[in-house]
Design an enzyme around this catalytic site. Structure first.
Site, PDB file in Angstrom:
ATOM      1  N   SER A   1       0.831  -1.206   0.000  1.00 21.19           N
ATOM      2  CA  SER A   1       0.000   0.000   0.000  1.00 21.19           C
ATOM      3  C   SER A   1       0.858   1.247   0.000  1.00 21.19           C
ATOM      4  O   SER A   1       0.407   2.304  -0.425  1.00 21.19           O
ATOM      5  CB  SER A   1      -0.864   0.051   1.258  1.00 21.19           C
ATOM      6  OG  SER A   1      -1.675  -1.075   1.333  1.00 21.19           O
TER       7      SER A   1
ATOM      8  N   HIS B   1      -0.871  -2.435  -7.155  1.00 19.31           N
ATOM      9  CA  HIS B   1      -1.630  -2.174  -5.929  1.00 19.31           C
ATOM     10  C   HIS B   1      -3.126  -2.328  -6.172  1.00 19.31           C
ATOM     11  O   HIS B   1      -3.767  -1.456  -6.761  1.00 19.31           O
ATOM     12  CB  HIS B   1      -1.285  -0.770  -5.415  1.00 19.31           C
ATOM     13  CG  HIS B   1      -1.951  -0.418  -4.133  1.00 19.31           C
ATOM     14  ND1 HIS B   1      -2.379   0.848  -3.829  1.00 19.31           N
ATOM     15  CD2 HIS B   1      -2.291  -1.185  -3.048  1.00 19.31           C
ATOM     16  CE1 HIS B   1      -2.936   0.850  -2.627  1.00 19.31           C
ATOM     17  NE2 HIS B   1      -2.900  -0.369  -2.139  1.00 19.31           N
TER      18      HIS B   1
ATOM     19  N   GLU C   1      -3.344   0.442  -9.018  1.00 18.83           N
ATOM     20  CA  GLU C   1      -2.264   1.406  -9.216  1.00 18.83           C
ATOM     21  C   GLU C   1      -1.027   0.621  -9.664  1.00 18.83           C
ATOM     22  O   GLU C   1      -0.591  -0.288  -8.955  1.00 18.83           O
ATOM     23  CB  GLU C   1      -1.945   2.146  -7.905  1.00 18.83           C
ATOM     24  CG  GLU C   1      -3.020   3.142  -7.486  1.00 18.83           C
ATOM     25  CD  GLU C   1      -2.693   3.889  -6.177  1.00 18.83           C
ATOM     26  OE1 GLU C   1      -2.949   5.091  -6.112  1.00 18.83           O
ATOM     27  OE2 GLU C   1      -2.202   3.243  -5.227  1.00 18.83           O
TER      28      GLU C   1
ATOM     29  N   ASN D   1      -3.801   6.803  -1.615  1.00 16.86           N
ATOM     30  CA  ASN D   1      -3.583   6.948  -0.171  1.00 16.86           C
ATOM     31  C   ASN D   1      -2.972   8.302   0.182  1.00 16.86           C
ATOM     32  O   ASN D   1      -3.193   8.825   1.275  1.00 16.86           O
ATOM     33  CB  ASN D   1      -2.697   5.819   0.364  1.00 16.86           C
ATOM     34  CG  ASN D   1      -3.487   4.525   0.482  1.00 16.86           C
ATOM     35  OD1 ASN D   1      -4.702   4.544   0.660  1.00 16.86           O
ATOM     36  ND2 ASN D   1      -2.806   3.396   0.346  1.00 16.86           N
TER      37      ASN D   1
HETATM   38  N1  LIG Z   1      -5.955  -5.261   3.490  1.00 12.63           N
HETATM   39  C1  LIG Z   1      -6.121  -4.259   2.635  1.00 12.63           C
HETATM   40  O1  LIG Z   1      -7.169  -3.588   2.603  1.00 12.63           O
HETATM   41  C2  LIG Z   1      -5.046  -3.943   1.642  1.00 12.63           C
HETATM   42  C3  LIG Z   1      -5.371  -3.236   0.477  1.00 12.63           C
HETATM   43  C4  LIG Z   1      -4.379  -3.002  -0.478  1.00 12.63           C
HETATM   44  C5  LIG Z   1      -3.085  -3.438  -0.247  1.00 12.63           C
HETATM   45  N2  LIG Z   1      -2.780  -4.101   0.908  1.00 12.63           N
HETATM   46  C6  LIG Z   1      -1.393  -4.579   1.080  1.00 12.63           C
HETATM   47  O2  LIG Z   1      -1.371  -5.961   0.786  1.00 12.63           O
HETATM   48  C7  LIG Z   1      -0.376  -6.617   1.580  1.00 12.63           C
HETATM   49  C8  LIG Z   1      -1.038  -7.741   2.348  1.00 12.63           C
HETATM   50  O3  LIG Z   1      -2.041  -7.223   3.177  1.00 12.63           O
HETATM   51  P1  LIG Z   1      -3.179  -8.161   3.789  1.00 12.63           P
HETATM   52  O4  LIG Z   1      -4.188  -7.252   4.374  1.00 12.63           O
HETATM   53  O5  LIG Z   1      -3.567  -9.193   2.802  1.00 12.63           O
HETATM   54  O6  LIG Z   1      -2.337  -8.863   4.972  1.00 12.63           O
HETATM   55  P2  LIG Z   1      -2.710 -10.203   5.770  1.00 12.63           P
HETATM   56  O7  LIG Z   1      -2.032 -10.079   7.068  1.00 12.63           O
HETATM   57  O8  LIG Z   1      -4.161 -10.465   5.712  1.00 12.63           O
HETATM   58  O9  LIG Z   1      -1.980 -11.357   4.911  1.00 12.63           O
HETATM   59  C9  LIG Z   1      -0.599 -11.558   4.887  1.00 12.63           C
HETATM   60  C10 LIG Z   1      -0.352 -13.046   4.668  1.00 12.63           C
HETATM   61  O10 LIG Z   1       1.038 -13.253   4.492  1.00 12.63           O
HETATM   62  C11 LIG Z   1       1.359 -14.446   5.169  1.00 12.63           C
HETATM   63  N3  LIG Z   1       2.814 -14.510   5.416  1.00 12.63           N
HETATM   64  C12 LIG Z   1       3.521 -13.931   6.415  1.00 12.63           C
HETATM   65  N4  LIG Z   1       4.831 -14.219   6.268  1.00 12.63           N
HETATM   66  C13 LIG Z   1       4.953 -14.998   5.167  1.00 12.63           C
HETATM   67  C14 LIG Z   1       6.037 -15.595   4.499  1.00 12.63           C
HETATM   68  N5  LIG Z   1       7.298 -15.460   4.926  1.00 12.63           N
HETATM   69  N6  LIG Z   1       5.804 -16.302   3.359  1.00 12.63           N
HETATM   70  C15 LIG Z   1       4.536 -16.460   2.906  1.00 12.63           C
HETATM   71  N7  LIG Z   1       3.459 -15.907   3.506  1.00 12.63           N
HETATM   72  C16 LIG Z   1       3.669 -15.184   4.610  1.00 12.63           C
HETATM   73  C17 LIG Z   1       0.521 -14.427   6.417  1.00 12.63           C
HETATM   74  O11 LIG Z   1       0.417 -15.714   6.996  1.00 12.63           O
HETATM   75  C18 LIG Z   1      -0.785 -13.910   5.851  1.00 12.63           C
HETATM   76  O12 LIG Z   1      -1.620 -14.962   5.400  1.00 12.63           O
HETATM   77  C19 LIG Z   1       0.246  -5.518   2.440  1.00 12.63           C
HETATM   78  O13 LIG Z   1       1.400  -5.046   1.808  1.00 12.63           O
HETATM   79  C20 LIG Z   1      -0.825  -4.447   2.475  1.00 12.63           C
HETATM   80  O14 LIG Z   1      -0.284  -3.167   2.672  1.00 12.63           O
HETATM   81  C21 LIG Z   1      -3.727  -4.377   1.849  1.00 12.63           C
END
Ligand SMILES: NC(=O)c1ccc[n+]([C@@H]2O[C@H](COP(=O)([O-])OP(=O)(O)OC[C@H]3O[C@@H](n4cnc5c(N)ncnc54)[C@H](O)[C@@H]3O)[C@@H](O)[C@H]2O)c1
Length: 396
Positions: free
Chosen positions: A123, A144, A156, A195
């Site tokens: 993000s 993104h 994005e 953002n």
């Molecule tokens: N949640 C949102 O609304 C949103 C929106 C856009 C972008 N993002 C971005 O997306 C990314 C993920 O966010 P999210 O909300 O899905 O997070 P999340 O915490 O729901 O998911 C992250 C996943 O990564 C896994 N993980 C951790 N370490 C790992 C490893 N070494 N190898 C493989 N898997 C591993 C975790 O077990 C988990 O399932 C972030 O960079 C966040 O900024 C999030």
């Protein structure tokens, strides 16, 4: 690599975003392998995808047999070796920590075929830094998605310092193939487009609330019912999660300094009490009995042109930094946050001179950098580019 040639992908991390991205890829005919730290998490991710596809079938958005073929395209593994075999692209959706992302990008680079693009769904973190953790920074880009990836229209596409046009084009084309509308973020600026502009409007509202110029209900009612925004800023911050909003706010402050000074006095106590918004039941509002009611009768108690003025100013900074075009900024805000208008369109309609005057008035009153007009806004107005009425503003 052209988008049509993407046949195989790996999605790294199967959490909130990862499983949604995997679903989207598979729905569009791409073979996907999701990687996570254990099988239990991966199994849960698959169940969520199945539930979502069944819903689509129930609503007749896809045929039941499409749900089955889509599921058949999704594999899971805890092995990076297995996940990256023959892939055309890896899309990383790991927790938002640079150390982890850098480590995994180095690992992916050592395993994935030379042709593969390595994309990040971050993000706010630096694509350049992730690229520099690999020997193929030219093939590393930001992709993104917005939450949930299957229904949010915007992607994005972010170029790191060394990302080639070819890579950015391939990610753009892939986004289109997935049925999305991509916008190009030409420079690896913090907060990208959506953002960053949203962060500016949040800050304006939070400081106004802190200074007791208006209550949160007054600001939110005006923003929703007069401004035509889908949610008030406090409601939206609760919805996003105050921890996430604060993290993005901190990243913006570190990148741009005083212009993004966060209003810690109102955020920190909520974070300390673990009142993080909708997900914990309480944030600015109480969500335990459903969505907060924002009283209609307060609809003109806060001047929504203040939100627009800081949004327009930040859009001007993005153009000043050559990070995005007015059209992409407007598309981003409309599709990424459902704003009724993009800031550049709004300024052209209302008058860039009016927006500039609003900023000057607020700057004189509060002496905060967030209101200091971006030089190009002053420059446009000096040239007579005041918007629609003069034939030229952000657009011609
Ligand atoms: N949640 C949102 O609304 C949103 C929106 C856009 C972008 N993002 C971005 O997306 C990314 C993920 O966010 P999210 O909300 O899905 O997070 P999340 O915490 O729901 O998911 C992250 C996943 O990564 C896994 N993980 C951790 N370490 C790992 C490893 N070494 N190898 C493989 N898997 C591993 C975790 O077990 C988990 O399932 C972030 O960079 C966040 O900024 C999030």
């Amino acid at each position: 690599m052209s988008a049509q040639k993407v046949e195989k992908a790996a999605v790294i991390g199967s959490g909130a975003m990862g499983h949604g991205i995997a679903e989207l890829l598979a729905m569009n005919g791409i073979q996907v392998t999701m990687v996570d730290i254990n099988d239990e998490i991966l199994q849960k991710a698959k169940e969520k995808i199945k539930w979502s596809l069944d819903k689509f079938a129930e609503k007749r958005r896809i045929r039941p047999e499409d749900a089955t073929t889509t599921m058949a395209r999704i594999g899971t593994t805890t092995s990076y070796e297995q996940a990256t075999k023959d892939i055309d692209i890896a899309i990383e959706a790991l927790p938002e920590t640079m150390d982890l992302k850098r480590k995994i990008f180095t690992h992916l680079d050592s395993l994935a075929p030379a042709k593969a693009i390595l994309a990040s769904n971050t993000s706010a973190l630096s694509i350049t830094e992730m690229g520099n953790a690999t020997k193929r920074p030219e093939k590393v880009a930001g992709m993104h998605f917005f939450n949930p990836p299957h229904s949010m229209q915007l992607v994005e596409v972010i170029k790191g310092e060394k990302t080639t046009d070819e890579t950015a084009n391939a990610v753009t084309e892939l986004s289109k193939r997935l049925g999305k509308t991509p916008i190009l973020v030409k420079k690896d600026v913090r907060g990208f487009v959506v953002n960053r502009i949203l962060g500016a409007t949040f800050n304006e509202a939070f400081w106004a609330f802190y200074r007791k110029e208006a209550t949160k209900e007054e600001i939110d009612a005006s923003v929703k019912y007069t401004g035509g925004f889908p949610m008030g800023w406090f409601e939206l911050a609760d919805f996003v999660g105050l921890d996430i909003a604060a993290d993005v706010g901190r990243i913006l402050y570190e990148a741009y300094g005083e212009r993004f000074r966060p209003c810690d006095d109102i955020i920190t106590p909520l974070l300390q009490a673990h009142n993080l918004g909708q997900k914990t039941g309480v944030g600015f509002y109480d969500w335990t009995k459903g969505r907060p009611r924002v009283p209609f009768n307060l609809l003109d108690t806060y001047d929504t042109d203040r939100s627009w003025a800081v949004a327009v100013n930040e859009a001007a900074w993005l153009i000043h930094d050559d990070a995005a075009s007015p059209a992409d900024i407007d598309t981003g805000m409309k599709l990424g946050t459902y704003w009724p208008s993009g800031p550049c369109e709004y300024a052209d309609r209302t008058g860039l001179d009016a927006m500039l005057n609003k900023l000057k008035e607020l700057h004189a009153k509060f002496n905060m950098k967030m209101y200091k007009p971006c030089p190009i806004l002053e420059d446009y107005v000096n040239k007579g580019w005041t918007g629609k009425k003069s034939g030229r503003g952000f657009y011609q």
